[in-house]
Write an enzyme that holds these catalytic residues in place. Structure first.
Site, PDB file in Angstrom:
ATOM      1  N   HIS A  86      -7.900  -5.375  -0.393  1.00 42.77           N
ATOM      2  CA  HIS A  86      -6.744  -4.489  -0.264  1.00 42.77           C
ATOM      3  C   HIS A  86      -5.606  -5.141   0.502  1.00 42.77           C
ATOM      4  O   HIS A  86      -4.439  -4.998   0.135  1.00 42.77           O
ATOM      5  CB  HIS A  86      -7.157  -3.188   0.429  1.00 42.77           C
ATOM      6  CG  HIS A  86      -6.023  -2.221   0.583  1.00 42.77           C
ATOM      7  ND1 HIS A  86      -5.356  -1.675  -0.493  1.00 42.77           N
ATOM      8  CD2 HIS A  86      -5.407  -1.713   1.692  1.00 42.77           C
ATOM      9  CE1 HIS A  86      -4.402  -0.875  -0.071  1.00 42.77           C
ATOM     10  NE2 HIS A  86      -4.401  -0.883   1.257  1.00 42.77           N
ATOM     11  N   SER A 103       0.833  -1.198   0.000  1.00 44.20           N
ATOM     12  CA  SER A 103       0.000   0.000   0.000  1.00 44.20           C
ATOM     13  C   SER A 103       0.872   1.255   0.000  1.00 44.20           C
ATOM     14  O   SER A 103       1.626   1.480  -0.942  1.00 44.20           O
ATOM     15  CB  SER A 103      -0.963  -0.040   1.190  1.00 44.20           C
ATOM     16  OG  SER A 103      -1.963   0.929   1.055  1.00 44.20           O
ATOM     17  N   ASP A 121     -10.255  -4.541  -4.491  1.00 41.99           N
ATOM     18  CA  ASP A 121      -9.651  -3.623  -3.525  1.00 41.99           C
ATOM     19  C   ASP A 121     -10.522  -2.369  -3.412  1.00 41.99           C
ATOM     20  O   ASP A 121     -10.680  -1.628  -4.383  1.00 41.99           O
ATOM     21  CB  ASP A 121      -8.246  -3.248  -4.005  1.00 41.99           C
ATOM     22  CG  ASP A 121      -7.460  -2.413  -3.005  1.00 41.99           C
ATOM     23  OD1 ASP A 121      -8.073  -1.768  -2.151  1.00 41.99           O
ATOM     24  OD2 ASP A 121      -6.222  -2.413  -3.105  1.00 41.99           O
TER      25      ASP A 121
END
Length: 243
Positions: free
Chosen positions: A224, A101, A194
């Site tokens: 995610h 991320s 996601d």
């Protein structure tokens, strides 16, 4: 897992880390926003590296996990400085960066700083430039005025803050508007379910990277976090093939 140790920076910051020696290139895991080295993906990578006799470094950014500091003071520039200091202190040779991320944005910034030491990148739902595409005009106005923005947190009971210092620094570190001068092998893993980082962003990142050795791996039902057993197995296979 080894016990955490602490690396002291010149200004007194103590950064928590775990390091296991082994063959290279060293694998350095970069957690996401408000995450730390105790997460499932980080520990899976570290355990795999230990079992395979591979060098691996985990860390907590300042203000996160076991490290000193206030999260409100955290920025990409500050955390990049910390990671570079730990790499220089504990990893002698080339490195492969694994970024989750926000860590996928940080790995690009670190890769540009590492130069010839960079051996590869593995992004997991990489989120470069999210201070731009991840904030509304109203939120940007609040942040520019020095006000912290809070959003619902689907992963915990407390709202997720975005602090003005982080946002301002992030806006200065945007990468996707021009070519990214990285030529190493890159693997980008992204779930198409996601809800936080659009999977199309990995395609955009692929197009901007100068490297010709870029693969985007899409998981149709992946969320995610990509922390299911099958997701982690894919991550480890990808890392083993690259590193």
């Amino acid at each position: 897992m080894t016990d955490p140790r602490f690396h002291a920076l010149p200004d007194g910051r103590r950064i928590a880390y775990r390091h296991t020696p082994g063959s290279g290139p060293a694998i350095v895991f970069l957690p996401g926003y408000m995450s730390d080295m105790a997460g499932g993906k980080a520990t899976a990578v570290f355990d795999w590296a230990m079992a395979e006799g591979r060098e691996c470094l985990l860390l907590d950014y300042s203000g996160c996990g076991l490290s000193d500091g206030d999260f409100a003071d955290g920025t990409l520039s500050r955390w990049r400085e910390e990671v570079l200091a730990l790499i220089d202190a504990h990893c002698a040779g080339p490195v492969v960066l694994v970024g989750s991320s926000m860590g996928g944005w940080l790995m690009l910034l670190l890769g540009l700083a590492l130069g010839d030491r960079l051996a590869g990148l593995v992004g997991i739902a990489a989120a470069p430039d999210f201070t731009e595409w991840g904030t509304t005009p109203g939120q940007k106005a609040d942040l520019a005025a020095g006000r912290t923005v809070f959003e619902d947190n689907p992963y915990g009971p407390e709202p997720t803050p975005t602090h003005p210092l982080f946002w301002t620094d992030g806006q200065a570190q945007r990468l996707l508007e021009s070519a990214i001068a990285l030529t190493c092998p890159v693997r980008l893993i992204h779930g198409q379910a996601d809800p936080d980082v659009p999977w199309e962003l990995s395609l955009r990142l692929s197009a901007q990277l100068r490297s010709d050795d870029v693969q985007v791996i899409l998981i149709k039902d992946g969320d995610h976090r990509l922390s299911r057993d099958g997701d982690i197995a894919l991550l480890l296979r990808t890392l083993a093939a690259l590193a």
